[in-house]
Design a protein around this motif. Structure first.
Motif, PDB file in Angstrom:
ATOM      1  N   SER A  23       0.834  -1.193   0.000  1.00  0.00           N
ATOM      2  CA  SER A  23       0.000   0.000   0.000  1.00  0.00           C
ATOM      3  C   SER A  23       0.867   1.242   0.000  1.00  0.00           C
ATOM      4  N   PRO A  24       0.562   2.202  -0.868  1.00  0.00           N
ATOM      5  CA  PRO A  24       1.267   3.473  -0.758  1.00  0.00           C
ATOM      6  C   PRO A  24       0.968   4.096   0.606  1.00  0.00           C
ATOM      7  N   THR A  25       1.843   4.931   1.068  1.00  0.00           N
ATOM      8  CA  THR A  25       1.594   5.672   2.295  1.00  0.00           C
ATOM      9  C   THR A  25       0.757   6.898   1.945  1.00  0.00           C
ATOM     10  N   TYR A  26      -0.486   6.891   2.402  1.00  0.00           N
ATOM     11  CA  TYR A  26      -1.398   8.016   2.203  1.00  0.00           C
ATOM     12  C   TYR A  26      -1.715   8.604   3.568  1.00  0.00           C
ATOM     13  N   TRP A  27      -1.391   9.852   3.773  1.00  0.00           N
ATOM     14  CA  TRP A  27      -1.653  10.517   5.044  1.00  0.00           C
ATOM     15  C   TRP A  27      -1.130   9.682   6.211  1.00  0.00           C
ATOM     16  N   TYR A  28       0.074   9.170   6.053  1.00  0.00           N
ATOM     17  CA  TYR A  28       0.818   8.462   7.098  1.00  0.00           C
ATOM     18  C   TYR A  28       0.282   7.069   7.413  1.00  0.00           C
ATOM     19  N   THR A  29      -0.600   6.550   6.603  1.00  0.00           N
ATOM     20  CA  THR A  29      -1.118   5.215   6.862  1.00  0.00           C
ATOM     21  C   THR A  29      -1.459   4.530   5.535  1.00  0.00           C
ATOM     22  N   VAL A  30      -2.150   3.402   5.618  1.00  0.00           N
ATOM     23  CA  VAL A  30      -2.497   2.624   4.433  1.00  0.00           C
ATOM     24  C   VAL A  30      -3.586   3.327   3.620  1.00  0.00           C
ATOM     25  N   SER A  31      -3.703   2.938   2.375  1.00  0.00           N
ATOM     26  CA  SER A  31      -4.732   3.475   1.484  1.00  0.00           C
ATOM     27  C   SER A  31      -6.121   3.064   1.971  1.00  0.00           C
ATOM     28  N   SER A  32      -7.134   3.734   1.462  1.00  0.00           N
ATOM     29  CA  SER A  32      -8.509   3.424   1.881  1.00  0.00           C
ATOM     30  C   SER A  32      -8.917   2.003   1.486  1.00  0.00           C
ATOM     31  N   SER A  33      -8.492   1.532   0.321  1.00  0.00           N
ATOM     32  CA  SER A  33      -8.873   0.166  -0.079  1.00  0.00           C
ATOM     33  C   SER A  33      -8.184  -0.871   0.806  1.00  0.00           C
ATOM     34  N   THR A  34      -6.961  -0.590   1.230  1.00  0.00           N
ATOM     35  CA  THR A  34      -6.263  -1.503   2.139  1.00  0.00           C
ATOM     36  C   THR A  34      -6.935  -1.490   3.507  1.00  0.00           C
ATOM     37  N   LYS A  35      -7.277  -0.311   3.992  1.00  0.00           N
ATOM     38  CA  LYS A  35      -7.950  -0.205   5.296  1.00  0.00           C
ATOM     39  C   LYS A  35      -9.282  -0.926   5.265  1.00  0.00           C
ATOM     40  N   ARG A  36     -10.028  -0.783   4.174  1.00  0.00           N
ATOM     41  CA  ARG A  36     -11.324  -1.468   4.054  1.00  0.00           C
ATOM     42  C   ARG A  36     -11.128  -2.984   4.113  1.00  0.00           C
ATOM     43  N   TYR A  37     -10.131  -3.499   3.404  1.00  0.00           N
ATOM     44  CA  TYR A  37      -9.825  -4.933   3.459  1.00  0.00           C
ATOM     45  C   TYR A  37      -9.527  -5.348   4.900  1.00  0.00           C
ATOM     46  N   LEU A  38      -8.690  -4.591   5.596  1.00  0.00           N
ATOM     47  CA  LEU A  38      -8.354  -4.923   6.983  1.00  0.00           C
ATOM     48  C   LEU A  38      -9.576  -4.832   7.896  1.00  0.00           C
ATOM     49  N   ASP A  39     -10.479  -3.890   7.639  1.00  0.00           N
ATOM     50  CA  ASP A  39     -11.702  -3.786   8.435  1.00  0.00           C
ATOM     51  C   ASP A  39     -12.518  -5.073   8.357  1.00  0.00           C
ATOM     52  N   TYR A  40     -12.518  -5.709   7.198  1.00  0.00           N
ATOM     53  CA  TYR A  40     -13.275  -6.951   7.045  1.00  0.00           C
ATOM     54  C   TYR A  40     -12.719  -8.070   7.924  1.00  0.00           C
ATOM     55  N   TRP A  41     -11.460  -7.966   8.303  1.00  0.00           N
ATOM     56  CA  TRP A  41     -10.917  -8.964   9.220  1.00  0.00           C
ATOM     57  C   TRP A  41     -11.749  -9.012  10.496  1.00  0.00           C
ATOM     58  N   SER A  42     -12.294  -7.871  10.931  1.00  0.00           N
ATOM     59  CA  SER A  42     -13.119  -7.825  12.143  1.00  0.00           C
ATOM     60  C   SER A  42     -14.325  -8.746  12.024  1.00  0.00           C
ATOM     61  N   ASP A  43     -14.995  -8.734  10.886  1.00  0.00           N
ATOM     62  CA  ASP A  43     -16.116  -9.658  10.681  1.00  0.00           C
ATOM     63  C   ASP A  43     -15.628 -11.098  10.660  1.00  0.00           C
ATOM     64  N   TRP A  44     -14.527 -11.323   9.976  1.00  0.00           N
ATOM     65  CA  TRP A  44     -14.042 -12.697   9.834  1.00  0.00           C
ATOM     66  C   TRP A  44     -13.632 -13.285  11.177  1.00  0.00           C
ATOM     67  N   PHE A  45     -13.197 -12.454  12.127  1.00  0.00           N
ATOM     68  CA  PHE A  45     -12.875 -12.935  13.479  1.00  0.00           C
ATOM     69  C   PHE A  45     -14.092 -13.580  14.122  1.00  0.00           C
ATOM     70  N   ASP A  46     -15.242 -12.949  13.885  1.00  0.00           N
ATOM     71  CA  ASP A  46     -16.443 -13.329  14.625  1.00  0.00           C
ATOM     72  C   ASP A  46     -17.286 -14.402  13.947  1.00  0.00           C
ATOM     73  N   ILE A  47     -16.853 -14.882  12.812  1.00  0.00           N
ATOM     74  CA  ILE A  47     -17.559 -16.011  12.176  1.00  0.00           C
ATOM     75  C   ILE A  47     -16.882 -17.269  12.707  1.00  0.00           C
ATOM     76  N   GLU A  48     -17.510 -17.839  13.725  1.00  0.00           N
ATOM     77  CA  GLU A  48     -16.894 -18.938  14.478  1.00  0.00           C
ATOM     78  C   GLU A  48     -16.362 -20.063  13.615  1.00  0.00           C
ATOM     79  N   GLU A  49     -17.157 -20.481  12.651  1.00  0.00           N
ATOM     80  CA  GLU A  49     -16.753 -21.636  11.847  1.00  0.00           C
ATOM     81  C   GLU A  49     -15.518 -21.361  10.985  1.00  0.00           C
ATOM     82  N   LEU A  50     -15.177 -20.091  10.778  1.00  0.00           N
ATOM     83  CA  LEU A  50     -13.968 -19.761  10.014  1.00  0.00           C
ATOM     84  C   LEU A  50     -12.699 -19.989  10.821  1.00  0.00           C
TER      85      LEU A  50
END
Length: 183
Positions: A83-110
């Motif tokens: 990810s390019p460094t945008y405003w000192y952090t990851v790009s919006s598309s990278t952040k959105r992908y990482l946000d989905y990890w939160s849902d994937w944590f809570d799907i027990e069978e995964l």
């Protein structure tokens, strides 16, 4: 067998971060599987935290691009966030992908959190000339790896704002040749 998932987070196809990532990947052993996804061409809807909304199904079954990215993520032994460094952090598309990890944590069978443990997380980023501009980006991803008990395998940075600028960063290009040397 090692399997690398490269997640390109730039809004610009063929940008400096991608150039740096592809140069580094050229030096992976030939028996290492590589899978490349450009997050800009695999859009995810904005992340919605459903944990505390009455009546909502907590975690709908992943489908479409989300399922594709989930399956690739859990199948890989090594994940490369490019990810390019945008405003000192990851790009919006990278952040959105990482946000989905939160849902994937809570799907027990995964068993997502357990399946991520032991994987390696690598970071590749291009930034402007400010020397410590990527510190927050790298720290964010290092902390994410620690939380998931992943190995933070390192960060490769290069300077470049305009197309192909990173090719003139001789130190970054030399580092790209050995970035995956431990593989």
């Amino acid at each position: 067998m090692r399997s690398f998932l490269f997640l390109l987070g730039s809004s610009r196809l063929g940008g400096n971060t991608e150039t740096l990532a592809r140069n580094a990947a050229e030096n992976l052993p030939t028996n290492v599987e590589q899978q490349w996804f450009n997050l800009a061409t695999l859009p995810l809807t904005d992340y919605a935290d459903r944990r505390h909304v009455p009546g909502n199904r907590l975690h709908p079954a992943p489908e479409g691009n989300e399922k594709l990215l989930l399956d690739a993520t859990v199948a890989a032994t090594d994940i490369v966030i490019a990810s390019p460094t945008y405003w000192y952090t990851v790009s919006s598309s990278t952040k959105r992908y990482l946000d989905y990890w939160s849902d994937w944590f809570d799907i027990e069978e995964l068993g997502f959190k357990g399946r991520m443990a032991g994987k390696r997380l690598w970071v590749i980023t291009a930034l402007s000339e400010e020397p410590h501009q990527a510190d927050a980006l790298i720290d964010t991803l290092r902390r994410s790896a620690e939380y998931l008990k992943m190995e933070f395998a390192g960060a490769l940075t290069g300077n470049g704002s305009k197309p192909d600028d990173v090719l003139a960063d001789t130190e970054a290009m030399a580092n790209a040749k050995v970035f995956f040397a431990s593989v």
